[in-house]
Design an enzyme around this catalytic site. Structure first.
Site, short mmCIF file in Angstrom:
data_model
loop_
_atom_site.label_atom_id
_atom_site.label_comp_id
_atom_site.label_asym_id
_atom_site.label_seq_id
_atom_site.Cartn_x
_atom_site.Cartn_y
_atom_site.Cartn_z
N GLY A 36 0.83 -1.20 0.00
CA GLY A 36 0.00 0.00 0.00
C GLY A 36 0.86 1.25 0.00
O GLY A 36 1.94 1.26 -0.59
N SER A 37 0.38 2.27 0.68
CA SER A 37 1.04 3.58 0.63
C SER A 37 2.22 3.66 1.59
O SER A 37 2.22 3.00 2.63
CB SER A 37 0.04 4.68 0.97
OG SER A 37 -0.37 4.53 2.32
N GLU A 53 2.89 6.04 3.59
CA GLU A 53 2.44 6.60 4.87
C GLU A 53 1.94 5.48 5.78
O GLU A 53 2.32 5.40 6.95
CB GLU A 53 1.30 7.61 4.65
CG GLU A 53 1.70 8.86 3.88
CD GLU A 53 1.93 8.62 2.39
OE1 GLU A 53 1.35 7.66 1.82
OE2 GLU A 53 2.74 9.37 1.79
N GLY A 79 2.58 2.29 5.42
CA GLY A 79 3.71 1.39 5.66
C GLY A 79 4.56 1.89 6.82
O GLY A 79 4.98 1.11 7.69
N GLU A 136 5.54 -3.38 0.69
CA GLU A 136 5.64 -3.04 -0.74
C GLU A 136 4.85 -1.76 -0.93
O GLU A 136 3.65 -1.73 -0.73
CB GLU A 136 5.08 -4.19 -1.58
CG GLU A 136 5.63 -4.19 -3.00
CD GLU A 136 4.79 -3.42 -3.99
OE1 GLU A 136 4.64 -2.20 -3.81
OE2 GLU A 136 4.29 -4.05 -4.93
N CYS A 139 1.28 -0.37 -8.55
CA CYS A 139 2.49 0.02 -7.83
C CYS A 139 3.67 0.21 -8.79
O CYS A 139 4.52 1.06 -8.57
CB CYS A 139 2.82 -1.02 -6.76
SG CYS A 139 2.88 -2.69 -7.38
P1 NAI Z 1 -3.36 2.61 2.24
O1 NAI Z 1 -1.92 2.27 2.20
O2 NAI Z 1 -3.81 3.51 3.35
O3 NAI Z 1 -4.25 1.28 2.26
C1 NAI Z 1 -3.74 -0.02 1.99
C2 NAI Z 1 -4.23 -0.98 3.04
O4 NAI Z 1 -3.80 -0.54 4.33
C3 NAI Z 1 -5.75 -1.09 3.14
O5 NAI Z 1 -6.09 -2.42 3.48
C4 NAI Z 1 -6.08 -0.20 4.31
O6 NAI Z 1 -7.30 -0.53 4.94
C5 NAI Z 1 -4.91 -0.46 5.22
N1 NAI Z 1 -4.65 0.59 6.21
C6 NAI Z 1 -5.02 1.90 6.16
N2 NAI Z 1 -4.58 2.54 7.27
C7 NAI Z 1 -3.95 1.64 8.03
C8 NAI Z 1 -3.27 1.69 9.28
N3 NAI Z 1 -3.19 2.82 9.99
N4 NAI Z 1 -2.70 0.56 9.75
C9 NAI Z 1 -2.75 -0.58 9.04
N5 NAI Z 1 -3.39 -0.71 7.87
C10 NAI Z 1 -3.98 0.40 7.36
O7 NAI Z 1 -3.70 3.26 0.81
P2 NAI Z 1 -5.00 4.10 0.40
O8 NAI Z 1 -5.30 5.09 1.46
O9 NAI Z 1 -6.06 3.17 0.00
O10 NAI Z 1 -4.49 4.84 -0.92
C11 NAI Z 1 -3.72 6.05 -0.83
C12 NAI Z 1 -2.56 6.00 -1.78
O11 NAI Z 1 -1.68 4.95 -1.43
C13 NAI Z 1 -2.90 5.74 -3.23
O12 NAI Z 1 -3.34 6.88 -3.90
C14 NAI Z 1 -1.57 5.24 -3.73
O13 NAI Z 1 -0.72 6.30 -4.02
C15 NAI Z 1 -1.02 4.46 -2.58
N6 NAI Z 1 -1.29 3.00 -2.74
C16 NAI Z 1 -0.30 2.21 -3.24
C17 NAI Z 1 -0.54 0.86 -3.48
C18 NAI Z 1 0.52 -0.03 -4.03
O14 NAI Z 1 0.23 -1.03 -4.66
N7 NAI Z 1 1.77 0.25 -3.80
C19 NAI Z 1 -1.85 0.27 -3.23
C20 NAI Z 1 -2.80 1.16 -2.66
C21 NAI Z 1 -2.51 2.48 -2.44
MG MG Z 2 -4.87 5.32 3.47
#
Ligand code: NAI
Ligand code: MG
Length: 483
Positions: free
Chosen positions: A233-234, A236, A238, A255, A289
């Protein structure tokens, strides 16, 4: 009636402990698609307890590697049986045309499970000769033991595929898991958990808790019985996960996406490069990603390349993903829509020239025009930040050294592509690029056998391949004094 998705804990569907639900909007229409349980700390507690019981003394813990491999093979067969439905679940949840996940995500997920299944009975230790112990002869050997209960926190962009990258490897290693899908995309993970049951994997080995990351993430990351957190995910989120896990010394794999360069030299097959770069830029509405969002193009061909890429962008049919002929659907959420549009606005403000697309108007669904900027510099925000949308930035370079310097001038390092007809240059440049995976004359050649992960702020650790399986093990040494 919209579908109401529940958790899957210890082999059974379950509501949130307090009955809370969240609604899943349909990105293609703005209406409500479904609801899901909004998980609580108590739900996580139940799921971790079930996973831990299987890890410590349960039927799973007593299964041989060969038997685990058979379960994973059966799971792969069941995913193959239900492939279309699984692809459609993932596509619908994020407004994506289903043809893409049918073509890429599902075949990759199935192949990944089969690859991991093959490792399950080949996780071997070593015997290691030493000088002995206080003059006495010894025998020392190592074993690779499963780390324990894993928390798998998954994003929404390619949910099933990423879940299978984690699931196949951790099951092969003998771990158990609590999957926390993204709030937008619980469907395919829940279906997968049911298929695990059908495949003969004991109840409690694979659990799914749905709901908000901000609520569930910290509970999972700080849970004393969770040994490892694997996250995609993001950056932040991570970083937040790593902070929570650090004082508890948990294993963490991250990742975190990228700002991947696609370098096009003036000897490249331009047509192939434009097509490949467009795919790297626009696949899954750019919500990938490994998206190749920085197009570094030799100055001699920058104008003709940009013109052709812009023409491809303008020719993409954007619309409701359910309509025949739609090539690009909606972006995944209102948040994505606003974030992407903000970056397009900033790109123009910072002085880059729009060559295709531009800011999109909000309608019933969240549709963003495929967008290409030219005349950009690598220090503009559109060239530095992961936009996670269909927005590319063409940056010209004068020579190989400058191309490499710009490619590496980023905090990320996940992927890159090099387009050239010069074999020696292709390998020379590929070696210099600080990224986990480089494609030469192809974008993102992902494969279950190939390790995947980032340099620099793109993350920690590798998934897929043998490295991906061993990442779910602890190496343990035993020494016996022989006389
Ligand atoms: P996110 O990184 O916040 O979400 C990914 C996962 O983390 C989801 O399952 C979410 O519920 C979980 N999550 C959220 N906050 C958490 C916390 N405090 N502790 C543990 N888990 C948590 O990403 P989001 O907000 O959906 O998207 C924001 C940006 O992140 C996107 O615009 C993109 O730039 C990036 N992103 C990158 C990805 C990749 O494949 N590298 C995938 C998704 C988002
Ligand atoms: Mg988020």
């Amino acid at each position: 009636m919209t579908e109401a998705y529940q958790h899957f804990i210890d082999g059974q569907p379950a509501d949130a402990s307090d009955g809370a639900i969240l609604t899943l909007p349909d990105p293609a229409t703005g209406t409500t698609l479904a609801t899901s349980a909004a998980g609580t700390a108590a739900d996580v507690e139940r799921a971790v307890a079930a996973a831990h019981a299987q890890f410590k003394g349960g039927a799973w813990s007593r299964m041989s590697g060969a038997a685990r491999g058979l379960c994973i093979h059966r799971l792969a067969d069941l995913v193959e049986r239900d492939a279309e439905a699984l692809a459609d679940m993932d596509a619908t949840a994020i407004g994506r045309p289903p043809a893409e996940p049918r073509m890429l995500d599902l075949p990759n997920a199935i192949a990944t499970l089969r690859h991991a299944a093959g490792w399950a009975d080949k996780i071997e230790g070593r015997t290691i000769p030493t000088a002995g112990y206080m003059g006495r002869p010894t025998l020392s050997y190592t074993e690779r033991l499963p780390v324990g209960v894993v928390a798998a926190i998954v994003p929404w962009n390619t949910p099933l595929m990423i879940t299978c990258w984690k699931l196949g490897a951790l099951l092969a290693a003998g771990c158990t898991v609590v999957i926390k899908p993204a709030e937008q995309t619980p469907m395919s993970a829940l279906h997968l958990a049911k298929l695990c049951r059908e495949a003969g994997i004991p109840d409690g080995v694979v659990n799914v808790v749905t709901g908000y990351g901000a609520t569930l993430g910290p509970v999972l990351c700080e849970h004393p019985k969770v040994a490892k957190i694997t996250f995609t995910g993001s950056p932040e989120t991570g970083a937040a996960i790593q902070r929570l896990a650090a004082p508890l010394f948990k294993h963490v794999a991250l990742e975190l996406g990228g700002k991947s360069p696609q370098i096009v030299f003036d000897d490249a097959d331009i047509e192939a490069a434009v097509g490949g770069c467009a795919m790297g830029l626009f696949f899954n509405q750019g919500q990938v990603c490994a998206a190749g969002t920085r197009l570094l193009v030799h100055e001699a061909i920058a104008e003709v390349f940009t013109e052709q890429l812009a023409a491809v962008a303008e020719g993409i049919r954007v619309g409701n993903p359910a309509d025949e002929g739609t090539q690009m659907g909606a972006v995944a959420s209102r948040g994505q829509f606003e974030k992407i549009n903000d970056y397009i606005r900033r790109g123009s403000e910072e002085g880059a020239r729009l060559r295709a697309g531009g800011v999109s108007e909000a309608g019933d669904g969240w549709y963003v025009k495929p967008t290409v900027f030219a005349g950009a510099a690598n220090d503009m925000s559109i060239a530095r930040d992961e936009i996670f949308g269909p927005v590319g930035t063409v940056i010209p370079f004068a020579d190989e050294a400058e191309a490499i310097a710009i490619a590496n001038d980023t905090r990320y390092g996940l992927a890159a592509t090099v387009w050239t007809a010069d074999v020696a240059r292709a390998h020379r440049v590929a070696r210099e690029i600080e990224a986990g995976a480089v494609g030469i004359n192809a974008w993102a050649p992902i494969d279950p056998q190939l390790p995947w992960g980032g340099f620099k702020q793109s993350g920690l650790g590798r998934e897929c391949g043998l490295a991906g399986v061993l990442a779910y093990t602890e190496e343990k040494t035993t020494t016996v004094v022989l006389d």
